[in-house]
Design a protein around this motif. Structure first.
Motif, PDB file in Angstrom:
ATOM      1  N   VAL A  48     -73.967 -14.103   3.256  1.00  0.00           N
ATOM      2  CA  VAL A  48     -73.731 -13.384   2.005  1.00  0.00           C
ATOM      3  C   VAL A  48     -72.266 -13.516   1.621  1.00  0.00           C
ATOM      4  CG1 VAL A  48     -73.704 -11.125   0.887  1.00  0.00           C
ATOM      5  CG2 VAL A  48     -75.587 -11.738   2.426  1.00  0.00           C
ATOM      6  N   THR A  49     -72.026 -13.969   0.402  1.00  0.00           N
ATOM      7  CA  THR A  49     -70.661 -13.943  -0.141  1.00  0.00           C
ATOM      8  C   THR A  49     -70.721 -13.278  -1.506  1.00  0.00           C
ATOM      9  OG1 THR A  49     -70.981 -16.216  -0.938  1.00  0.00           O
ATOM     10  CG2 THR A  49     -69.677 -15.938   1.060  1.00  0.00           C
ATOM     11  N   ALA A  50     -69.618 -12.645  -1.881  1.00  0.00           N
ATOM     12  CA  ALA A  50     -69.567 -11.959  -3.173  1.00  0.00           C
ATOM     13  C   ALA A  50     -68.145 -11.896  -3.683  1.00  0.00           C
ATOM     14  CB  ALA A  50     -70.131 -10.547  -3.051  1.00  0.00           C
ATOM     15  N   GLY A  51     -68.028 -11.920  -5.008  1.00  0.00           N
ATOM     16  CA  GLY A  51     -66.717 -11.819  -5.626  1.00  0.00           C
ATOM     17  C   GLY A  51     -66.788 -10.980  -6.891  1.00  0.00           C
ATOM     18  N   ILE A  52     -65.684 -10.311  -7.173  1.00  0.00           N
ATOM     19  CA  ILE A  52     -65.583  -9.513  -8.398  1.00  0.00           C
ATOM     20  C   ILE A  52     -65.261 -10.454  -9.555  1.00  0.00           C
ATOM     21  CG2 ILE A  52     -64.353  -7.633  -9.544  1.00  0.00           C
ATOM     22  CD1 ILE A  52     -63.451  -6.776  -6.633  1.00  0.00           C
ATOM     23  N   ILE A  53     -66.067 -10.397 -10.599  1.00  0.00           N
ATOM     24  CA  ILE A  53     -65.841 -11.268 -11.766  1.00  0.00           C
ATOM     25  C   ILE A  53     -64.593 -10.791 -12.509  1.00  0.00           C
ATOM     26  CG2 ILE A  53     -66.799 -12.028 -13.980  1.00  0.00           C
ATOM     27  CD1 ILE A  53     -69.622 -11.594 -12.707  1.00  0.00           C
ATOM     28  N   VAL A  54     -63.613 -11.672 -12.640  1.00  0.00           N
ATOM     29  CA  VAL A  54     -62.353 -11.287 -13.300  1.00  0.00           C
ATOM     30  C   VAL A  54     -62.022 -12.155 -14.518  1.00  0.00           C
ATOM     31  CG1 VAL A  54     -61.361 -10.223 -11.237  1.00  0.00           C
ATOM     32  CG2 VAL A  54     -60.959 -12.663 -11.689  1.00  0.00           C
ATOM     33  N   GLU A  55     -62.841 -13.165 -14.779  1.00  0.00           N
ATOM     34  CA  GLU A  55     -62.604 -14.019 -15.954  1.00  0.00           C
ATOM     35  C   GLU A  55     -63.944 -14.602 -16.414  1.00  0.00           C
ATOM     36  OE1 GLU A  55     -59.894 -17.255 -15.267  1.00  0.00           O
ATOM     37  OE2 GLU A  55     -60.188 -18.088 -17.276  1.00  0.00           O
ATOM     38  N   THR A  56     -64.203 -14.500 -17.711  1.00  0.00           N
ATOM     39  CA  THR A  56     -65.460 -15.003 -18.282  1.00  0.00           C
ATOM     40  C   THR A  56     -65.196 -15.671 -19.629  1.00  0.00           C
ATOM     41  OG1 THR A  56     -65.866 -12.929 -19.462  1.00  0.00           O
ATOM     42  CG2 THR A  56     -66.854 -13.130 -17.265  1.00  0.00           C
ATOM     43  N   GLU A  57     -66.205 -16.402 -20.083  1.00  0.00           N
ATOM     44  CA  GLU A  57     -66.200 -16.890 -21.465  1.00  0.00           C
ATOM     45  C   GLU A  57     -67.599 -16.722 -22.032  1.00  0.00           C
ATOM     46  OE1 GLU A  57     -62.715 -20.323 -21.237  1.00  0.00           O
ATOM     47  OE2 GLU A  57     -64.802 -20.923 -21.414  1.00  0.00           O
ATOM     48  N   GLU A 128     -63.667 -19.593   2.849  1.00  0.00           N
ATOM     49  CA  GLU A 128     -62.602 -20.463   3.377  1.00  0.00           C
ATOM     50  C   GLU A 128     -63.184 -21.791   3.868  1.00  0.00           C
ATOM     51  OE1 GLU A 128     -60.673 -17.950   6.325  1.00  0.00           O
ATOM     52  OE2 GLU A 128     -59.026 -17.557   4.898  1.00  0.00           O
ATOM     53  N   LEU A 129     -64.330 -21.717   4.533  1.00  0.00           N
ATOM     54  CA  LEU A 129     -64.971 -22.943   5.021  1.00  0.00           C
ATOM     55  C   LEU A 129     -65.440 -23.812   3.854  1.00  0.00           C
ATOM     56  CD1 LEU A 129     -67.057 -21.411   7.939  1.00  0.00           C
ATOM     57  CD2 LEU A 129     -64.990 -22.806   8.130  1.00  0.00           C
ATOM     58  N   ARG A 130     -66.059 -23.157   2.850  1.00  0.00           N
ATOM     59  CA  ARG A 130     -66.567 -23.925   1.705  1.00  0.00           C
ATOM     60  C   ARG A 130     -65.440 -24.582   0.918  1.00  0.00           C
ATOM     61  NH1 ARG A 130     -70.424 -19.015  -0.146  1.00  0.00           N
ATOM     62  NH2 ARG A 130     -72.234 -19.486   1.157  1.00  0.00           N
ATOM     63  N   PRO A 138     -54.905 -17.892  -4.022  1.00  0.00           N
ATOM     64  CA  PRO A 138     -55.733 -17.520  -5.180  1.00  0.00           C
ATOM     65  C   PRO A 138     -56.638 -18.659  -5.628  1.00  0.00           C
ATOM     66  CG  PRO A 138     -53.475 -16.808  -5.531  1.00  0.00           C
ATOM     67  CD  PRO A 138     -53.474 -17.626  -4.273  1.00  0.00           C
ATOM     68  N   ALA A 139     -56.223 -19.902  -5.388  1.00  0.00           N
ATOM     69  CA  ALA A 139     -57.014 -21.062  -5.820  1.00  0.00           C
ATOM     70  C   ALA A 139     -58.394 -21.085  -5.177  1.00  0.00           C
ATOM     71  CB  ALA A 139     -56.260 -22.354  -5.501  1.00  0.00           C
ATOM     72  N   ILE A 140     -58.604 -20.262  -4.150  1.00  0.00           N
ATOM     73  CA  ILE A 140     -59.894 -20.289  -3.454  1.00  0.00           C
ATOM     74  C   ILE A 140     -61.061 -19.986  -4.399  1.00  0.00           C
ATOM     75  CG2 ILE A 140     -59.883 -17.883  -2.671  1.00  0.00           C
ATOM     76  CD1 ILE A 140     -60.930 -19.194   0.083  1.00  0.00           C
ATOM     77  N   ALA A 150     -66.784 -21.547  -4.045  1.00  0.00           N
ATOM     78  CA  ALA A 150     -66.519 -20.488  -3.058  1.00  0.00           C
ATOM     79  C   ALA A 150     -67.789 -19.694  -2.764  1.00  0.00           C
ATOM     80  CB  ALA A 150     -65.413 -19.575  -3.562  1.00  0.00           C
ATOM     81  N   LEU A 151     -68.630 -19.545  -3.790  1.00  0.00           N
ATOM     82  CA  LEU A 151     -69.869 -18.781  -3.630  1.00  0.00           C
ATOM     83  C   LEU A 151     -71.044 -19.665  -3.202  1.00  0.00           C
ATOM     84  CD1 LEU A 151     -69.386 -16.456  -6.715  1.00  0.00           C
ATOM     85  CD2 LEU A 151     -69.416 -15.726  -4.328  1.00  0.00           C
ATOM     86  N   GLY A 152     -70.782 -20.947  -3.010  1.00  0.00           N
ATOM     87  CA  GLY A 152     -71.835 -21.848  -2.544  1.00  0.00           C
ATOM     88  C   GLY A 152     -72.817 -22.248  -3.623  1.00  0.00           C
TER      89      GLY A 152
END
Length: 215
Positions: A48-57, A128-130, A138-140, A150-152
């Motif tokens: 399981v990986t997750a990220g907070i959405i901070v930029e959209t279009e 990090e592995l992906r 931050p580039a991750i 990053a989220l596969g």
DNA sequence: TGGGGGATGGGCT
DNA sequence: GCCCATCCCCCAA
């Protein structure tokens, strides 16, 4: 005084996943802004990986010269966009990068929100592995290709139901003040002529994962 | 069937 | 800032 940590298993037991009705909203500009702070999850082979959405279009369907569905264009690739809201639209960009979009609105109204950056929240070690780089950079997960990687997310995630359990979005109550959300022109859509200037890119002011437009 | 180009990113100068 | 990887899409023919 008690303190406690919110664990992944606790989060999984709460009903935080956005329901189908959220995605059926016909105002894609509202959704692009509202998705800031929402948490994008994937689960791949138990990871399981997750990220907070901070930029959209926002991509405004058939009327938007920057949209793949501009003018009602309907091909095997864009067919996903015409699906009712609540599915993913993933396509290969420049032959290298997978870009992840959230299809919204009703059937045959091909609106979508591109996720351009996330802030890692869960599974940074897997990211990090992906990405083959430390999570301290931050580039991750900055920029649409990097956030997806990053989220596969790859092409196999196209047309996935966002209310299922491979890829989904949750509301963890993260809210940003109106004055810390910035609207500006979208990136990389110069070909869209006058539509290139529409302020349909939204991002969290000062967040280090927000992508940097090339100057 | 062919070829031009793309909702980008990373590494090097 | 510049360069280019790399592949699929799409439309013209």
């Amino acid at each position: 005084m008690f303190t406690f940590a919110v664990t992944l298993s606790m989060i999984k037991k709460m009903k935080l996943k956005l329901p189908l009705s959220y995605y059926l909203n016909q105002d894609v500009i509202f959704l692009a802004k509202d998705l800031l702070g929402k948490v994008l999850f994937t689960e791949i082979d138990g990871d399981v990986t997750a990220g907070i959405i901070v930029e959209t279009e926002a991509y405004f369907g058939v009327l938007d010269k920057a949209s793949h569905a501009y003018g009602g264009r309907r091909t095997s690739r864009t067919e996903t966009l015409y699906h009712p809201g609540g599915v993913s639209y993933v396509y290969l960009c420049y032959g290298i990068h997978h870009l992840f979009n959230i299809v919204s609105s009703v059937e045959d109204e091909p609106h979508a929100v591109l996720v351009r950056a996330v802030e890692p929240l869960i599974g940074s070690d897997i990211m990090e592995l992906r990405r083959n780089m430390p999570a301290s950079r931050p580039a991750i997960s900055s920029g649409p290709g990097s956030a997806a990687k990053a989220l596969g997310i790859d092409r196999s995630f196209n047309k996935k139901d966002l209310t299922e359990h491979e890829i989904w979005i949750e509301d963890h109550g993260i809210r940003y003040a109106a004055d810390s959300i910035v609207a500006g022109p979208r990136i990389g859509v110069a070909y869209a002529e006058e539509d290139a200037l529409l302020p349909w890119r939204f991002y969290v002011k000062g967040n280090k994962y927000v992508s940097k437009p090339r100057s």
